[in-house]
Design a protein around this motif. Structure first.
Motif, PDB file in Angstrom:
ATOM      1  N   GLY A  79      97.150 108.776 -68.399  1.00  0.00           N
ATOM      2  CA  GLY A  79      96.922 107.910 -67.098  1.00  0.00           C
ATOM      3  C   GLY A  79      98.139 107.899 -67.045  1.00  0.00           C
ATOM      4  N   ARG A  80      99.189 106.964 -67.532  1.00  0.00           N
ATOM      5  CA  ARG A  80     100.952 107.345 -67.197  1.00  0.00           C
ATOM      6  C   ARG A  80     101.397 108.270 -66.755  1.00  0.00           C
ATOM      7  NH1 ARG A  80     100.356 104.201 -72.351  1.00  0.00           N
ATOM      8  NH2 ARG A  80     101.210 104.999 -73.092  1.00  0.00           N
ATOM      9  N   ALA A  81     101.573 109.385 -67.520  1.00  0.00           N
ATOM     10  CA  ALA A  81     102.385 110.435 -67.418  1.00  0.00           C
ATOM     11  C   ALA A  81     101.276 110.583 -66.169  1.00  0.00           C
ATOM     12  CB  ALA A  81     101.294 111.197 -68.317  1.00  0.00           C
ATOM     13  N   ALA A  82      99.838 110.797 -66.316  1.00  0.00           N
ATOM     14  CA  ALA A  82      99.572 111.069 -64.253  1.00  0.00           C
ATOM     15  C   ALA A  82      99.939 110.223 -63.381  1.00  0.00           C
ATOM     16  CB  ALA A  82      97.908 111.179 -64.433  1.00  0.00           C
ATOM     17  N   ALA A  83     100.452 108.879 -63.623  1.00  0.00           N
ATOM     18  CA  ALA A  83     100.398 108.006 -62.304  1.00  0.00           C
ATOM     19  C   ALA A  83     102.759 108.635 -62.331  1.00  0.00           C
ATOM     20  CB  ALA A  83     101.342 106.875 -62.665  1.00  0.00           C
ATOM     21  N   VAL A  84     103.308 109.258 -63.619  1.00  0.00           N
ATOM     22  CA  VAL A  84     104.408 109.255 -63.025  1.00  0.00           C
ATOM     23  C   VAL A  84     105.072 110.412 -62.347  1.00  0.00           C
ATOM     24  CG1 VAL A  84     106.563 109.349 -64.640  1.00  0.00           C
ATOM     25  CG2 VAL A  84     105.415 107.751 -64.869  1.00  0.00           C
ATOM     26  N   LYS A  85     103.621 110.983 -63.200  1.00  0.00           N
ATOM     27  CA  LYS A  85     104.386 112.712 -62.341  1.00  0.00           C
ATOM     28  C   LYS A  85     103.462 112.550 -60.526  1.00  0.00           C
ATOM     29  CE  LYS A  85     103.664 117.485 -63.745  1.00  0.00           C
ATOM     30  NZ  LYS A  85     104.623 118.149 -64.283  1.00  0.00           N
ATOM     31  N   ASP A  86     103.122 111.549 -60.401  1.00  0.00           N
ATOM     32  CA  ASP A  86     102.807 111.608 -59.182  1.00  0.00           C
ATOM     33  C   ASP A  86     103.877 111.930 -58.094  1.00  0.00           C
ATOM     34  OD1 ASP A  86     100.162 112.792 -58.720  1.00  0.00           O
ATOM     35  OD2 ASP A  86      99.262 110.383 -58.705  1.00  0.00           O
ATOM     36  N   LEU A  87     104.688 111.063 -58.344  1.00  0.00           N
ATOM     37  CA  LEU A  87     105.684 110.061 -58.229  1.00  0.00           C
ATOM     38  C   LEU A  87     107.275 111.127 -58.685  1.00  0.00           C
ATOM     39  CD1 LEU A  87     106.358 106.259 -58.976  1.00  0.00           C
ATOM     40  CD2 LEU A  87     105.399 107.005 -57.751  1.00  0.00           C
ATOM     41  N   ILE A  88     107.551 111.687 -59.242  1.00  0.00           N
ATOM     42  CA  ILE A  88     108.155 113.186 -59.442  1.00  0.00           C
ATOM     43  C   ILE A  88     108.128 113.739 -58.538  1.00  0.00           C
ATOM     44  CG2 ILE A  88     108.860 114.792 -61.637  1.00  0.00           C
ATOM     45  CD1 ILE A  88     109.047 113.115 -64.169  1.00  0.00           C
ATOM     46  N   SER A  89     106.624 114.594 -58.924  1.00  0.00           N
ATOM     47  CA  SER A  89     106.054 115.190 -57.711  1.00  0.00           C
ATOM     48  C   SER A  89     106.807 114.992 -55.938  1.00  0.00           C
ATOM     49  CB  SER A  89     104.668 115.606 -57.978  1.00  0.00           C
ATOM     50  OG  SER A  89     103.804 114.989 -57.373  1.00  0.00           O
ATOM     51  N   GLY A  90     106.681 113.602 -56.360  1.00  0.00           N
ATOM     52  CA  GLY A  90     106.888 113.090 -55.025  1.00  0.00           C
ATOM     53  C   GLY A  90     105.673 112.612 -53.804  1.00  0.00           C
ATOM     54  N   ASN A  91     104.644 112.470 -54.459  1.00  0.00           N
ATOM     55  CA  ASN A  91     103.648 111.886 -53.787  1.00  0.00           C
ATOM     56  C   ASN A  91     103.250 110.835 -54.598  1.00  0.00           C
ATOM     57  OD1 ASN A  91     101.101 111.194 -52.720  1.00  0.00           O
ATOM     58  ND2 ASN A  91     100.374 113.792 -53.344  1.00  0.00           N
ATOM     59  N   ARG A  92     104.013 109.569 -53.474  1.00  0.00           N
ATOM     60  CA  ARG A  92     104.282 107.879 -53.474  1.00  0.00           C
ATOM     61  C   ARG A  92     103.397 107.776 -53.856  1.00  0.00           C
ATOM     62  NH1 ARG A  92     110.134 106.729 -51.172  1.00  0.00           N
ATOM     63  NH2 ARG A  92     111.246 108.159 -52.300  1.00  0.00           N
ATOM     64  N   LEU A  93     102.176 107.356 -52.824  1.00  0.00           N
ATOM     65  CA  LEU A  93     100.825 107.336 -52.592  1.00  0.00           C
ATOM     66  C   LEU A  93      99.936 107.618 -54.026  1.00  0.00           C
ATOM     67  CD1 LEU A  93      99.180 105.799 -50.482  1.00  0.00           C
ATOM     68  CD2 LEU A  93      98.775 108.041 -48.667  1.00  0.00           C
ATOM     69  N   ARG A  94      99.762 108.845 -53.686  1.00  0.00           N
ATOM     70  CA  ARG A  94      98.756 109.155 -55.151  1.00  0.00           C
ATOM     71  C   ARG A  94      99.144 108.449 -56.827  1.00  0.00           C
ATOM     72  NH1 ARG A  94      97.695 115.432 -55.728  1.00  0.00           N
ATOM     73  NH2 ARG A  94      99.008 114.826 -56.550  1.00  0.00           N
ATOM     74  N   GLY A  95     100.956 108.051 -56.778  1.00  0.00           N
ATOM     75  CA  GLY A  95     100.891 107.452 -57.150  1.00  0.00           C
ATOM     76  C   GLY A  95     100.758 106.445 -57.526  1.00  0.00           C
TER      77      GLY A  95
END
Length: 330
Positions: free
Chosen positions: A258-274
């Motif tokens: 779950g932590r990896a999923a949330a941070v992966k969203d931020l790295i990809s630029g998808n802040r809202l989904r993060g």
């Protein structure tokens, strides 16, 4: 016809160049009592034409099973159903084995017939001499981990799909998820870890996870959909094989995903989904006592993807760089 000892299952879709390199790494194994089942998941290119001469040269050792394009989970299940070997080894069409991979695992199974499954150390293709996990830190005795779920819950990622070999009889009934593109392997892997002893067949790197633009597990969509599906599966009892003594360890393992999923969203630029993932995960991470993650993430959500990458890969959020950048488990 005498059944081979090992069935190697390779699902494939529209990557013939990678597939042939992967297949060559199987045919170069020092252990030779195996069959190869290539499950063609509805390829629309020249995959079958390029496979044909190799199959003819191997004289029936390679079987090709074709299906409509239903995804890798369906393809893996189809291959397992068709396998004839006592042991089944999974391999993705873009990964590689070193020559002693099958031999090391078969020898471990023969020494320890009660094993359910085993893995080997692997490396990522961009750092091929650096093992992705420390085999000496897993607490294995003669290569055997008696409580593998506990070890996984401690943050050790030793279950990359292309390293797995399992006893077909002991794993009977386990299935890969068939929802396309999200965490198709997690239910199967949790089932393997819940059924008994797990082996680490070597201390040397025997498999390579190849990093390229087509890796599903590098895409933020795969992570985000994966953790949502995993949480839903837990709520609906999909992990019923996990006993009460192992349940806390499984939940800690999933919390890491779950932590990896949330941070992966931020790295990809998808802040809202993060942020959506963060709020969905909040209580789970609180139970796992991941305080640094809970405090730091809202500030990172306001930062640039480059800053998020630098911050998170220095182990400041209670997980390692490899969990974030390439996490084969989801």
């Amino acid at each position: 016809m005498i059944a081979p000892l090992v069935s190697v299952i390779i699902p494939t879709f529209n990557q013939p160049a990678l597939l042939l390199e992967t297949l060559n790494s199987v045919l170069a194994q020092t252990f030779t009592d195996f069959e190869v089942l290539i499950v063609n998941d509805g390829a629309t290119d020249d995959t079958l034409d390029r496979l044909r001469p190799v199959c003819q040269e191997q004289g029936g050792r390679i079987r090709v099973i074709s299906q409509s394009n239903n995804g890798i989970g369906v393809a893996r299940n189809r291959g397992i159903d068709a396998a004839r070997g006592k042991y089944v080894a999974l391999l993705d069409h873009d990964d590689l084995w070193l020559p002693r991979k099958l031999q090391a695992q078969v020898e471990l199974f023969e020494r320890h017939p009660d094993l359910v499954a085993s893995s080997v150390p692997f490396a990522f293709s961009n750092t091929p001499t650096v093992p992705a996990f420390d085999a000496s830190a897993l607490g294995a005795i003669d290569g055997v981990i008696e409580r593998p779920m506990r070890v996984a819950g401690e943050g050790h990622n030793f279950t990359m799909t292309s390293t797995l070999m399992f006893n077909r009889e002991k794993a009977a009934g386990l299935r890969h998820g068939e929802v396309r593109g999200v965490a198709e392997d997690i239910q199967f892997q949790i089932g393997l870890l819940a059924r008994g002893a797990f082996g680490i067949a070597s201390s040397e790197i025997l498999a390579i996870y190849r990093i390229h633009a087509g890796n599903f597990s590098r895409h933020a969509d795969y992570y985000a959909g994966g953790i949502r599906l995993i949480r839903q599966m837990h709520r609906t009892g999909a992990f019923h094989e996990v006993g009460p003594e192992d349940l806390p360890h499984m939940l800690r393992w999933i919390a890491g995903l779950g932590r990896a999923a949330a941070v992966k969203d931020l790295i990809s630029g998808n802040r809202l989904r993060g942020m959506k993932t963060y709020f969905m995960e909040f209580l789970h991470q609180a139970r796992a006592r991941r305080v640094k993650f809970l405090l730091a993430f809202p500030f990172l959500a306001l930062s640039s993807p480059a800053l998020v990458r630098r911050f998170s890969t220095r182990d400041r959020l209670d997980f390692t760089a490899r969990e974030i950048l390439v996490c084969p488990s989801i």
